[in-house]
Design a protein around this motif. Structure first.
Motif, PDB file in Angstrom:
ATOM      1  N   PHE A 178      15.332 -70.088  54.148  1.00 23.13           N
ATOM      2  CA  PHE A 178      16.474 -71.002  54.102  1.00 23.13           C
ATOM      3  C   PHE A 178      17.738 -70.150  54.082  1.00 23.13           C
ATOM      4  O   PHE A 178      17.725 -69.012  53.611  1.00 23.13           O
ATOM      5  CB  PHE A 178      16.431 -71.869  52.840  1.00 23.13           C
ATOM      6  N   SER A 179      18.833 -70.725  54.582  1.00 25.44           N
ATOM      7  CA  SER A 179      20.083 -69.958  54.547  1.00 25.44           C
ATOM      8  C   SER A 179      20.491 -69.671  53.111  1.00 25.44           C
ATOM      9  O   SER A 179      21.119 -68.649  52.825  1.00 25.44           O
ATOM     10  CB  SER A 179      21.193 -70.708  55.281  1.00 25.44           C
ATOM     11  N   SER A 180      20.109 -70.577  52.183  1.00 27.33           N
ATOM     12  CA  SER A 180      20.331 -70.345  50.763  1.00 27.33           C
ATOM     13  C   SER A 180      19.099 -70.822  50.015  1.00 27.33           C
ATOM     14  O   SER A 180      18.994 -72.003  49.655  1.00 27.33           O
ATOM     15  CB  SER A 180      21.575 -71.083  50.263  1.00 27.33           C
ATOM     16  N   ALA A 181      18.144 -69.911  49.806  1.00 33.52           N
ATOM     17  CA  ALA A 181      16.901 -70.285  49.138  1.00 33.52           C
ATOM     18  C   ALA A 181      17.169 -70.781  47.720  1.00 33.52           C
ATOM     19  O   ALA A 181      16.482 -71.676  47.222  1.00 33.52           O
ATOM     20  CB  ALA A 181      15.951 -69.092  49.108  1.00 33.52           C
ATOM     21  N   GLY A 182      18.183 -70.216  47.066  1.00 36.82           N
ATOM     22  CA  GLY A 182      18.505 -70.650  45.714  1.00 36.82           C
ATOM     23  C   GLY A 182      18.983 -72.086  45.666  1.00 36.82           C
ATOM     24  O   GLY A 182      18.584 -72.861  44.791  1.00 36.82           O
ATOM     25  N   GLU A 183      19.851 -72.463  46.593  1.00 35.57           N
ATOM     26  CA  GLU A 183      20.351 -73.840  46.613  1.00 35.57           C
ATOM     27  C   GLU A 183      19.237 -74.815  46.942  1.00 35.57           C
ATOM     28  O   GLU A 183      19.172 -75.916  46.394  1.00 35.57           O
ATOM     29  CB  GLU A 183      21.483 -73.960  47.645  1.00 35.57           C
ATOM     30  N   MET A 184      18.298 -74.416  47.810  1.00 37.92           N
ATOM     31  CA  MET A 184      17.152 -75.266  48.127  1.00 37.92           C
ATOM     32  C   MET A 184      16.291 -75.467  46.891  1.00 37.92           C
ATOM     33  O   MET A 184      15.814 -76.579  46.626  1.00 37.92           O
ATOM     34  CB  MET A 184      16.327 -74.615  49.244  1.00 37.92           C
ATOM     35  N   GLY A 195       7.448 -78.019  39.612  1.00 38.68           N
ATOM     36  CA  GLY A 195       7.230 -76.596  39.771  1.00 38.68           C
ATOM     37  C   GLY A 195       7.635 -76.135  41.153  1.00 38.68           C
ATOM     38  O   GLY A 195       7.688 -76.932  42.109  1.00 38.68           O
ATOM     39  N   LEU A 196       7.941 -74.865  41.276  1.00 31.95           N
ATOM     40  CA  LEU A 196       8.254 -74.243  42.558  1.00 31.95           C
ATOM     41  C   LEU A 196       7.323 -73.048  42.728  1.00 31.95           C
ATOM     42  O   LEU A 196       7.212 -72.209  41.826  1.00 31.95           O
ATOM     43  CB  LEU A 196       9.706 -73.767  42.606  1.00 31.95           C
ATOM     44  N   VAL A 197       6.642 -72.990  43.867  1.00 29.58           N
ATOM     45  CA  VAL A 197       5.709 -71.901  44.162  1.00 29.58           C
ATOM     46  C   VAL A 197       6.361 -71.014  45.213  1.00 29.58           C
ATOM     47  O   VAL A 197       6.638 -71.456  46.333  1.00 29.58           O
ATOM     48  CB  VAL A 197       4.356 -72.440  44.666  1.00 29.58           C
ATOM     49  N   LEU A 198       6.626 -69.764  44.870  1.00 27.36           N
ATOM     50  CA  LEU A 198       7.378 -68.845  45.720  1.00 27.36           C
ATOM     51  C   LEU A 198       6.503 -67.655  46.117  1.00 27.36           C
ATOM     52  O   LEU A 198       6.051 -66.912  45.260  1.00 27.36           O
ATOM     53  CB  LEU A 198       8.612 -68.336  44.976  1.00 27.36           C
ATOM     54  N   PRO A 229       9.502 -62.637  46.742  1.00 26.74           N
ATOM     55  CA  PRO A 229       9.367 -63.706  45.743  1.00 26.74           C
ATOM     56  C   PRO A 229       9.755 -63.253  44.341  1.00 26.74           C
ATOM     57  O   PRO A 229      10.323 -64.035  43.562  1.00 26.74           O
ATOM     58  CB  PRO A 229       7.888 -64.091  45.825  1.00 26.74           C
ATOM     59  N   ARG A 230       9.488 -61.988  44.009  1.00 26.50           N
ATOM     60  CA  ARG A 230       9.840 -61.509  42.671  1.00 26.50           C
ATOM     61  C   ARG A 230      11.364 -61.514  42.486  1.00 26.50           C
ATOM     62  O   ARG A 230      11.872 -61.830  41.401  1.00 26.50           O
ATOM     63  CB  ARG A 230       9.272 -60.102  42.462  1.00 26.50           C
ATOM     64  N   THR A 231      12.096 -61.181  43.547  1.00 29.06           N
ATOM     65  CA  THR A 231      13.555 -61.203  43.482  1.00 29.06           C
ATOM     66  C   THR A 231      14.057 -62.608  43.170  1.00 29.06           C
ATOM     67  O   THR A 231      14.905 -62.810  42.281  1.00 29.06           O
ATOM     68  CB  THR A 231      14.160 -60.714  44.805  1.00 29.06           C
ATOM     69  N   TRP A 232      13.504 -63.610  43.896  1.00 31.25           N
ATOM     70  CA  TRP A 232      13.986 -64.968  43.702  1.00 31.25           C
ATOM     71  C   TRP A 232      13.542 -65.564  42.380  1.00 31.25           C
ATOM     72  O   TRP A 232      14.261 -66.347  41.757  1.00 31.25           O
ATOM     73  CB  TRP A 232      13.574 -65.847  44.884  1.00 31.25           C
ATOM     74  N   ILE A 233      12.372 -65.196  41.921  1.00 23.64           N
ATOM     75  CA  ILE A 233      11.928 -65.666  40.605  1.00 23.64           C
ATOM     76  C   ILE A 233      12.849 -65.122  39.526  1.00 23.64           C
ATOM     77  O   ILE A 233      13.235 -65.838  38.598  1.00 23.64           O
ATOM     78  CB  ILE A 233      10.459 -65.263  40.357  1.00 23.64           C
ATOM     79  N   SER A 234      13.245 -63.861  39.647  1.00 17.83           N
ATOM     80  CA  SER A 234      14.137 -63.271  38.648  1.00 17.83           C
ATOM     81  C   SER A 234      15.511 -63.933  38.661  1.00 17.83           C
ATOM     82  O   SER A 234      16.195 -63.997  37.638  1.00 17.83           O
ATOM     83  CB  SER A 234      14.274 -61.764  38.875  1.00 17.83           C
ATOM     84  N   ILE A 235      15.920 -64.445  39.827  1.00 18.38           N
ATOM     85  CA  ILE A 235      17.209 -65.135  39.930  1.00 18.38           C
ATOM     86  C   ILE A 235      17.120 -66.549  39.368  1.00 18.38           C
ATOM     87  O   ILE A 235      18.018 -67.022  38.656  1.00 18.38           O
ATOM     88  CB  ILE A 235      17.673 -65.178  41.400  1.00 18.38           C
ATOM     89  N   LEU A 236      16.014 -67.245  39.670  1.00 15.08           N
ATOM     90  CA  LEU A 236      15.883 -68.650  39.290  1.00 15.08           C
ATOM     91  C   LEU A 236      15.430 -68.852  37.850  1.00 15.08           C
ATOM     92  O   LEU A 236      15.583 -69.935  37.297  1.00 15.08           O
ATOM     93  CB  LEU A 236      14.899 -69.350  40.232  1.00 15.08           C
ATOM     94  N   CYS A 237      14.862 -67.817  37.249  1.00 17.46           N
ATOM     95  CA  CYS A 237      14.378 -67.928  35.871  1.00 17.46           C
ATOM     96  C   CYS A 237      15.499 -68.430  34.951  1.00 17.46           C
ATOM     97  O   CYS A 237      16.603 -67.889  34.955  1.00 17.46           O
ATOM     98  CB  CYS A 237      13.871 -66.569  35.400  1.00 17.46           C
ATOM     99  N   ALA A 316      25.163 -62.682  43.077  1.00 15.16           N
ATOM    100  CA  ALA A 316      25.392 -62.021  44.365  1.00 15.16           C
ATOM    101  C   ALA A 316      25.801 -60.566  44.154  1.00 15.16           C
ATOM    102  O   ALA A 316      25.311 -59.651  44.826  1.00 15.16           O
ATOM    103  CB  ALA A 316      26.449 -62.768  45.164  1.00 15.16           C
ATOM    104  N   ALA A 317      26.710 -60.343  43.187  1.00 15.70           N
ATOM    105  CA  ALA A 317      27.153 -58.979  42.907  1.00 15.70           C
ATOM    106  C   ALA A 317      26.009 -58.148  42.337  1.00 15.70           C
ATOM    107  O   ALA A 317      25.877 -56.950  42.646  1.00 15.70           O
ATOM    108  CB  ALA A 317      28.325 -59.007  41.924  1.00 15.70           C
ATOM    109  N   TYR A 318      25.168 -58.773  41.515  1.00  9.74           N
ATOM    110  CA  TYR A 318      24.029 -58.082  40.909  1.00  9.74           C
ATOM    111  C   TYR A 318      23.064 -57.593  41.991  1.00  9.74           C
ATOM    112  O   TYR A 318      22.619 -56.448  41.980  1.00  9.74           O
ATOM    113  CB  TYR A 318      23.328 -59.054  39.959  1.00  9.74           C
TER     114      TYR A 318
END
Length: 337
Positions: A178-184, A195-198, A229-237, A316-318
């Motif tokens: 997605f162009s923005s997986a976080g917003e999705m 639940g979200l499975v990444l 997936p580990r990157t996005w899980i760490s962001i969404l946690c 984003a900066a992180y």
């Protein structure tokens, strides 16, 4: 050592979950996974195309029967042997028998791409004994005129249809494209995903230059694929209400530990269990327990999210800072002599 965790509101004995695969397409396979120690089993997927085929056939037989006589009811598929029907009938039978055979949650899996009537079949999966439903939305927008917002809305619409049909928890297995997986993720969370499975791994066919044919290929995952997936899980946690399930790239106990440190509630695996057999779940769990003991952690809760992106961080900066640091280190490590 306390390995207990919670996923989708379900209490699990540990965070290792057998994800949907050929290993879970028989009762014996589900039993072997449970005996090896997994916390839950996701049944192999029932596809939208299978449900639609059965619905169309039943409608055809019903229409034909109205012009004959009362015995036309016999046109409907008989209750044949559970393994003789490769479609929805066999799936429900397998689910019912598997749920009764093991003492861990069995999660049904629905795989589809359109918000149509097939989603009502989720209720039948619930009634057959599924503790929850994993909704695998496998959709590649091949039409270049399809907008990103249309793709996103399709996911939300399918989730809402399934949520309307069931009372058990529903997890969405989604892709990173997605162009923005976080917003999705936030939209699905707000729409009621439990639940979200990444992340989902899309089929990437190859080309055989000798036969001049497109060759389908399903490759097992490798640990290197876990980084995304580990990157996005760490962001969404701690930023979504939904449970977070990690999938892709689990081979050894260290991969399980990394996902937990990033913030995953459970860690799903299929490839490692296919490579090494269901008994490999014991290796993953024993290795996780040993690692926790060495590090002084008494429970999974002590580990989860320790290396997630800190709350209040400019995400984003992180991520940008991590990228720049990695590139700088790589340049230093590979200087020409």
């Amino acid at each position: 050592m306390d390995l207990a965790t919670s996923y989708l509101g379900l209490s699990l004995r540990n965070p290792v979950v057998a994800s949907a695969s050929p290993l879970s397409n028989t009762v014996d396979g589900v039993r072997r996974l449970a005996d090896a120690g997994v916390g839950a089993v996701v049944l192999y997927s029932l596809f939208e195309e299978q449900v639609r085929r059965e619905m169309a056939e039943n409608a055809r037989l019903a229409e034909a029967g109205t012009e004959v006589f009362a015995e036309a009811l016999s046109y409907f598929p008989a209750d044949a042997g559970a393994d003789s029907d490769p479609g929805p009938h066999r799936y429900l039978s397998l689910l019912e028998r598997a749920a009764a055979a093991v003492d861990v949650p069995v999660i049904g899996s629905l795989n589809g791409v359109t918000p149509g009537g097939w989603t009502s079949y989720a209720r039948a999966i619930q009634d057959a004994g599924a503790a929850a439903i994993e909704l695998n939305i496998y959709y590649i927008p091949g039409d270049p005129h399809t907008t990103g917002r249309e793709v996103e809305q399709r996911h939300v619409d399918i989730l809402c249809r399934v949520k309307d049909a069931v009372t058990v928890p529903v997890a969405v297995k989604l892709s990173p494209y997605f162009s923005s997986a976080g917003e999705m993720a936030l939209r699905l969370d707000e729409a009621g995903a439990d639940g979200l499975v990444l992340f989902n791994r899309f089929l990437q066919p190859d080309i055989d230059p000798e036969t001049l044919a497109v060759v389908p290929a399903v490759d097992l995952s490798s640990p290197a694929e876990a980084r995304l997936p580990r990157t996005w899980i760490s962001i969404l946690c701690q930023r979504v209400r939904a449970s977070l399930a990690a999938t892709t790239g689990v081979e050894g106990p260290a991969d399980v530990a990394k996902y937990l440190l990033a913030g995953a509630d459970v860690v799903m695996t299929a490839s490692s269990l296919i490579r090494h057999g269901p008994g490999h779940a014991t290796v993953l769990l024993d290795g996780l327990a040993d690692w926790m003991a060495r590090k002084g952690y008494a429970s999974v809760d002590d580990v989860r999210g320790l290396l997630a992106v800190p709350a209040g961080t400019d995400q984003a900066a992180y991520e940008r800072a991590g990228y720049v640091r990695a590139m700088r280190d790589a340049n230093g490590a590979h200087r020409p002599w």
